[in-house]
Design an enzyme around this catalytic site. Sequence first.
Site, PDB file in Angstrom:
ATOM      1  N   THR A  31      -0.139 -33.054 -10.809  1.00 12.07           N
ATOM      2  CA  THR A  31       0.841 -31.901 -10.674  1.00 12.07           C
ATOM      3  C   THR A  31       0.044 -30.799 -10.513  1.00 12.07           C
ATOM      4  O   THR A  31      -0.332 -30.287 -11.217  1.00 12.07           O
ATOM      5  CB  THR A  31       2.020 -32.044 -10.740  1.00 12.07           C
ATOM      6  OG1 THR A  31       2.731 -32.902 -10.476  1.00 12.07           O
ATOM      7  CG2 THR A  31       2.622 -30.875 -10.673  1.00 12.07           C
ATOM      8  N   TYR A 184      10.731 -39.068 -15.713  1.00 11.90           N
ATOM      9  CA  TYR A 184      11.354 -38.975 -14.105  1.00 11.90           C
ATOM     10  C   TYR A 184      12.263 -40.051 -13.628  1.00 11.90           C
ATOM     11  O   TYR A 184      12.411 -40.896 -15.012  1.00 11.90           O
ATOM     12  CB  TYR A 184      10.488 -38.997 -13.344  1.00 11.90           C
ATOM     13  CG  TYR A 184       8.916 -37.560 -13.421  1.00 11.90           C
ATOM     14  CD1 TYR A 184       9.805 -36.457 -13.306  1.00 11.90           C
ATOM     15  CD2 TYR A 184       7.727 -38.319 -13.962  1.00 11.90           C
ATOM     16  CE1 TYR A 184       8.932 -35.101 -14.353  1.00 11.90           C
ATOM     17  CE2 TYR A 184       7.044 -36.865 -14.178  1.00 11.90           C
ATOM     18  CZ  TYR A 184       7.557 -35.481 -14.566  1.00 11.90           C
ATOM     19  OH  TYR A 184       6.645 -34.345 -15.238  1.00 11.90           O
ATOM     20  N   ARG A 231       3.195 -46.695 -11.438  1.00 12.65           N
ATOM     21  CA  ARG A 231       2.786 -46.249 -12.634  1.00 12.65           C
ATOM     22  C   ARG A 231       4.126 -46.864 -13.653  1.00 12.65           C
ATOM     23  O   ARG A 231       5.303 -45.834 -13.027  1.00 12.65           O
ATOM     24  CB  ARG A 231       2.618 -44.996 -12.404  1.00 12.65           C
ATOM     25  CG  ARG A 231       1.659 -44.348 -13.686  1.00 12.65           C
ATOM     26  CD  ARG A 231       1.302 -42.753 -13.784  1.00 12.65           C
ATOM     27  NE  ARG A 231       0.014 -42.334 -13.929  1.00 12.65           N
ATOM     28  CZ  ARG A 231      -0.414 -41.471 -14.084  1.00 12.65           C
ATOM     29  NH1 ARG A 231       0.530 -40.462 -14.238  1.00 12.65           N
ATOM     30  NH2 ARG A 231      -1.757 -41.347 -14.604  1.00 12.65           N
ATOM     31  N   ARG A 319      -7.929 -34.732 -16.526  1.00  7.74           N
ATOM     32  CA  ARG A 319      -8.517 -33.330 -16.418  1.00  7.74           C
ATOM     33  C   ARG A 319      -9.755 -34.143 -15.978  1.00  7.74           C
ATOM     34  O   ARG A 319     -10.236 -32.567 -15.762  1.00  7.74           O
ATOM     35  CB  ARG A 319      -7.348 -33.527 -17.847  1.00  7.74           C
ATOM     36  CG  ARG A 319      -6.456 -33.290 -18.074  1.00  7.74           C
ATOM     37  CD  ARG A 319      -6.304 -33.092 -19.811  1.00  7.74           C
ATOM     38  NE  ARG A 319      -4.058 -32.711 -19.861  1.00  7.74           N
ATOM     39  CZ  ARG A 319      -4.253 -32.034 -20.614  1.00  7.74           C
ATOM     40  NH1 ARG A 319      -5.253 -31.340 -21.896  1.00  7.74           N
ATOM     41  NH2 ARG A 319      -3.389 -31.651 -21.508  1.00  7.74           N
TER      42      ARG A 319
END
Length: 364
Positions: A31, A184, A231, A319
Amino acid sequence: MANQAPTLPLLTPYKMGKFDLSHRVVLAPMTRQRSYGNVPQPHAILYYSQRTSKGGLLIAEATGVSDTAQGYPDTPGIWTKEQVEAWKPIVNAVHAKGGIFFCQIWHVGRVSNTGFQPNGQAPISSTDKPLTPQANGVDVAQFTPPRRLRTDEIPQIVNDFRLAARNAMEAGFDGVEIHGAQGYLIDQFLKDQVNDRTDQYGGSLEKRCRFALDIVEAVVNEIGADKVGIRLSPFESGDSNPKELGLYLVNSLNKYGILYCHMFEPGMKTVGEKIECPHSLVPMRKAFNGTFIAAGGFDREDGNNAVAESRADLIAFGRWFLANPDLPKRFELNAPLNKYNIDTFCISDPVLGYTDYPFLDSTT
């Protein structure tokens, strides 16, 4: 070149279903909060194309399936015609460089508040138990107590995922990744410390997994199992028996023949310390028939070891790929990596901390 070094495990080719990957370094879904008004923006064309290599797999940032799916500012969606059209040039840019591009489809559930919801309504979830406020590195995220979905409303949410998958195909994506991880909406059904339902979507392990598997079935029927990944993060966000949950899920997923399972390693114990239990996904990896992607704090060495030891087929990098658009190339040359700047991960700036990380050839 008789003395050429052996190819790194991460840089060996891999056949994922009908897709021929040239290496095993996957762009993890991240995100970035730069899709103003929930519409993908032109600056994402450069961002994703920078991170594309011929035969490389990219997974797009989490993308909302409906107007109730959002919980963060400026995250993209794929439920309107405008959003589908906005994704097309981004997908085309990835394909122009020979990349394979999957769209991660997502509903945040209770990780939201009335400000992100249509007509200021309560977020929806498996439960009406609220989330406690969480520091997210930028500020303290506030969550509105959710409204528990009625049993008769659940098919509509399943259908939202089906339509999002259809829209992803319309936008040109090669497939979709169903986001069933990290607390989520789907995860809110899976985890027994969150799901307190008494209908056919709660209680036993089988019932808690029904919502996820209903979505998998609907998406598979819509676009084909060869274009579907999922996922999962069984070890995060509250389950009393994560190993049993993970194994039940992968065995169930095998019945649908989906392309891949993307699993999150158990999180780091303390900041900076290496992951303590790298083998916890192995039973799930062995049980799953398709491609297995592992994620969660991997570096070059960890990723090579995981592939060499067959603990995963592919490794998703977040990252490090964010900060190094040419990450596969840097791994190949064992070149130094750009450091990432957490402060610019989720700002609105269309360049800063987004498309301005240098490539190897521009740093010399």
